[in-house]
Design a protein around this motif. Sequence first.
Motif, PDB file in Angstrom:
ATOM      1  N   ARG A 120       0.867  -1.181   0.000  1.00  0.00           N
ATOM      2  CA  ARG A 120       0.000   0.000   0.000  1.00  0.00           C
ATOM      3  C   ARG A 120       0.893   1.217   0.000  1.00  0.00           C
ATOM      4  O   ARG A 120       1.834   1.303   0.805  1.00  0.00           O
ATOM      5  CB  ARG A 120      -0.899   0.012   1.224  1.00  0.00           C
ATOM      6  CG  ARG A 120      -1.890   1.161   1.248  1.00  0.00           C
ATOM      7  CD  ARG A 120      -2.699   1.120   2.524  1.00  0.00           C
ATOM      8  NE  ARG A 120      -1.860   1.463   3.646  1.00  0.00           N
ATOM      9  CZ  ARG A 120      -1.968   2.602   4.340  1.00  0.00           C
ATOM     10  NH1 ARG A 120      -2.887   3.468   4.014  1.00  0.00           N
ATOM     11  NH2 ARG A 120      -1.165   2.853   5.340  1.00  0.00           N
ATOM     12  N   GLU A 121       0.619   2.162  -0.884  1.00  0.00           N
ATOM     13  CA  GLU A 121       1.401   3.388  -0.968  1.00  0.00           C
ATOM     14  C   GLU A 121       0.480   4.587  -0.886  1.00  0.00           C
ATOM     15  O   GLU A 121      -0.650   4.547  -1.358  1.00  0.00           O
ATOM     16  CB  GLU A 121       2.175   3.451  -2.283  1.00  0.00           C
ATOM     17  CG  GLU A 121       3.293   2.452  -2.395  1.00  0.00           C
ATOM     18  CD  GLU A 121       4.072   2.603  -3.695  1.00  0.00           C
ATOM     19  OE1 GLU A 121       3.738   3.490  -4.508  1.00  0.00           O
ATOM     20  OE2 GLU A 121       5.011   1.826  -3.882  1.00  0.00           O
ATOM     21  N   THR A 122       0.989   5.655  -0.299  1.00  0.00           N
ATOM     22  CA  THR A 122       0.265   6.920  -0.275  1.00  0.00           C
ATOM     23  C   THR A 122       1.143   8.066  -0.757  1.00  0.00           C
ATOM     24  O   THR A 122       0.645   9.156  -1.002  1.00  0.00           O
ATOM     25  CB  THR A 122      -0.219   7.250   1.148  1.00  0.00           C
ATOM     26  OG1 THR A 122       0.907   7.308   2.024  1.00  0.00           O
ATOM     27  CG2 THR A 122      -1.215   6.235   1.640  1.00  0.00           C
ATOM     28  N   LYS A 123       2.421   7.822  -0.897  1.00  0.00           N
ATOM     29  CA  LYS A 123       3.366   8.879  -1.256  1.00  0.00           C
ATOM     30  C   LYS A 123       3.085   9.420  -2.657  1.00  0.00           C
ATOM     31  O   LYS A 123       2.963   8.662  -3.611  1.00  0.00           O
ATOM     32  CB  LYS A 123       4.789   8.337  -1.198  1.00  0.00           C
ATOM     33  CG  LYS A 123       5.850   9.386  -1.358  1.00  0.00           C
ATOM     34  CD  LYS A 123       7.207   8.806  -1.103  1.00  0.00           C
ATOM     35  CE  LYS A 123       8.249   9.893  -1.136  1.00  0.00           C
ATOM     36  NZ  LYS A 123       9.576   9.358  -0.873  1.00  0.00           N
ATOM     37  N   GLY A 124       2.980  10.732  -2.764  1.00  0.00           N
ATOM     38  CA  GLY A 124       2.764  11.371  -4.050  1.00  0.00           C
ATOM     39  C   GLY A 124       1.351  11.274  -4.566  1.00  0.00           C
ATOM     40  O   GLY A 124       1.094  11.558  -5.727  1.00  0.00           O
ATOM     41  N   ARG A 125       0.424  10.869  -3.716  1.00  0.00           N
ATOM     42  CA  ARG A 125      -0.967  10.701  -4.157  1.00  0.00           C
ATOM     43  C   ARG A 125      -1.942  11.495  -3.296  1.00  0.00           C
ATOM     44  O   ARG A 125      -3.095  11.132  -3.172  1.00  0.00           O
ATOM     45  CB  ARG A 125      -1.323   9.220  -4.131  1.00  0.00           C
ATOM     46  CG  ARG A 125      -0.526   8.414  -5.128  1.00  0.00           C
ATOM     47  CD  ARG A 125      -0.886   6.957  -5.048  1.00  0.00           C
ATOM     48  NE  ARG A 125      -0.266   6.208  -6.123  1.00  0.00           N
ATOM     49  CZ  ARG A 125       0.941   5.688  -6.081  1.00  0.00           C
ATOM     50  NH1 ARG A 125       1.689   5.856  -4.991  1.00  0.00           N
ATOM     51  NH2 ARG A 125       1.434   5.013  -7.092  1.00  0.00           N
ATOM     52  N   GLY A 126      -1.459  12.528  -2.673  1.00  0.00           N
ATOM     53  CA  GLY A 126      -2.335  13.391  -1.882  1.00  0.00           C
ATOM     54  C   GLY A 126      -2.922  12.690  -0.675  1.00  0.00           C
ATOM     55  O   GLY A 126      -4.018  13.019  -0.241  1.00  0.00           O
ATOM     56  N   GLY A 127      -2.224  11.718  -0.107  1.00  0.00           N
ATOM     57  CA  GLY A 127      -2.697  11.009   1.076  1.00  0.00           C
ATOM     58  C   GLY A 127      -3.652   9.866   0.775  1.00  0.00           C
ATOM     59  O   GLY A 127      -4.080   9.162   1.675  1.00  0.00           O
ATOM     60  N   LYS A 128      -3.995   9.661  -0.486  1.00  0.00           N
ATOM     61  CA  LYS A 128      -4.902   8.577  -0.854  1.00  0.00           C
ATOM     62  C   LYS A 128      -4.123   7.263  -0.933  1.00  0.00           C
ATOM     63  O   LYS A 128      -3.028   7.208  -1.466  1.00  0.00           O
ATOM     64  CB  LYS A 128      -5.530   8.846  -2.220  1.00  0.00           C
ATOM     65  CG  LYS A 128      -6.199  10.192  -2.327  1.00  0.00           C
ATOM     66  CD  LYS A 128      -7.636  10.084  -1.961  1.00  0.00           C
ATOM     67  CE  LYS A 128      -8.349  11.325  -2.427  1.00  0.00           C
ATOM     68  NZ  LYS A 128      -9.016  12.090  -1.507  1.00  0.00           N
ATOM     69  N   ALA A 129      -4.726   6.203  -0.418  1.00  0.00           N
ATOM     70  CA  ALA A 129      -4.073   4.892  -0.428  1.00  0.00           C
ATOM     71  C   ALA A 129      -4.268   4.213  -1.783  1.00  0.00           C
ATOM     72  O   ALA A 129      -5.332   4.313  -2.394  1.00  0.00           O
ATOM     73  CB  ALA A 129      -4.647   4.008   0.666  1.00  0.00           C
ATOM     74  N   VAL A 130      -3.211   3.541  -2.239  1.00  0.00           N
ATOM     75  CA  VAL A 130      -3.246   2.788  -3.488  1.00  0.00           C
ATOM     76  C   VAL A 130      -2.609   1.432  -3.225  1.00  0.00           C
ATOM     77  O   VAL A 130      -1.539   1.347  -2.631  1.00  0.00           O
ATOM     78  CB  VAL A 130      -2.483   3.528  -4.607  1.00  0.00           C
ATOM     79  CG1 VAL A 130      -2.408   2.692  -5.865  1.00  0.00           C
ATOM     80  CG2 VAL A 130      -3.125   4.851  -4.905  1.00  0.00           C
ATOM     81  N   THR A 131      -3.261   0.359  -3.648  1.00  0.00           N
ATOM     82  CA  THR A 131      -2.696  -0.982  -3.542  1.00  0.00           C
ATOM     83  C   THR A 131      -1.806  -1.204  -4.757  1.00  0.00           C
ATOM     84  O   THR A 131      -2.250  -1.045  -5.891  1.00  0.00           O
ATOM     85  CB  THR A 131      -3.809  -2.039  -3.505  1.00  0.00           C
ATOM     86  OG1 THR A 131      -4.670  -1.754  -2.393  1.00  0.00           O
ATOM     87  CG2 THR A 131      -3.233  -3.423  -3.357  1.00  0.00           C
TER      88      THR A 131
END
Length: 121
Positions: free
Chosen positions: A50-61
């Motif tokens: 799970r990453e949130t870096k560079g995505r405005g705090g939104k979680a991405v799998t």
Amino acid sequence: MKSRSATGGLVYSTDAGRMCPDCRQPLAQCRCKALAAAAPAGDGIVRVGRETKGRGGKAVTVVRGLPLDAAALARMGTQLKSLCGTGGTAKDGVVEVQGDHRDKVMAHLQAAGYTVKRSGG
């Protein structure tokens, strides 16, 4: 970018026709495209994180390490996105699914026969 002198500058031969700019072989015998399209070599473990870096705090799998070519990776991305009911993308050997869906994605990949590990926190 390669300089013309590094590749020899040969683009056409009267004997063989068009030449590959990378391997300088006739296009009919060129293996550069086939090697580039081959599945990336890895350790055989698919990592789901799970990453949130560079995505405005939104979680991405994020799914890395799938031993698939570009077309099969796009199909797997479509399957995972429809499984989770969200959007996402499949590019550069990585599948991204919007939201934190690590458990669903891991279960689906394990059922498909992959060795899966959770990466990150």
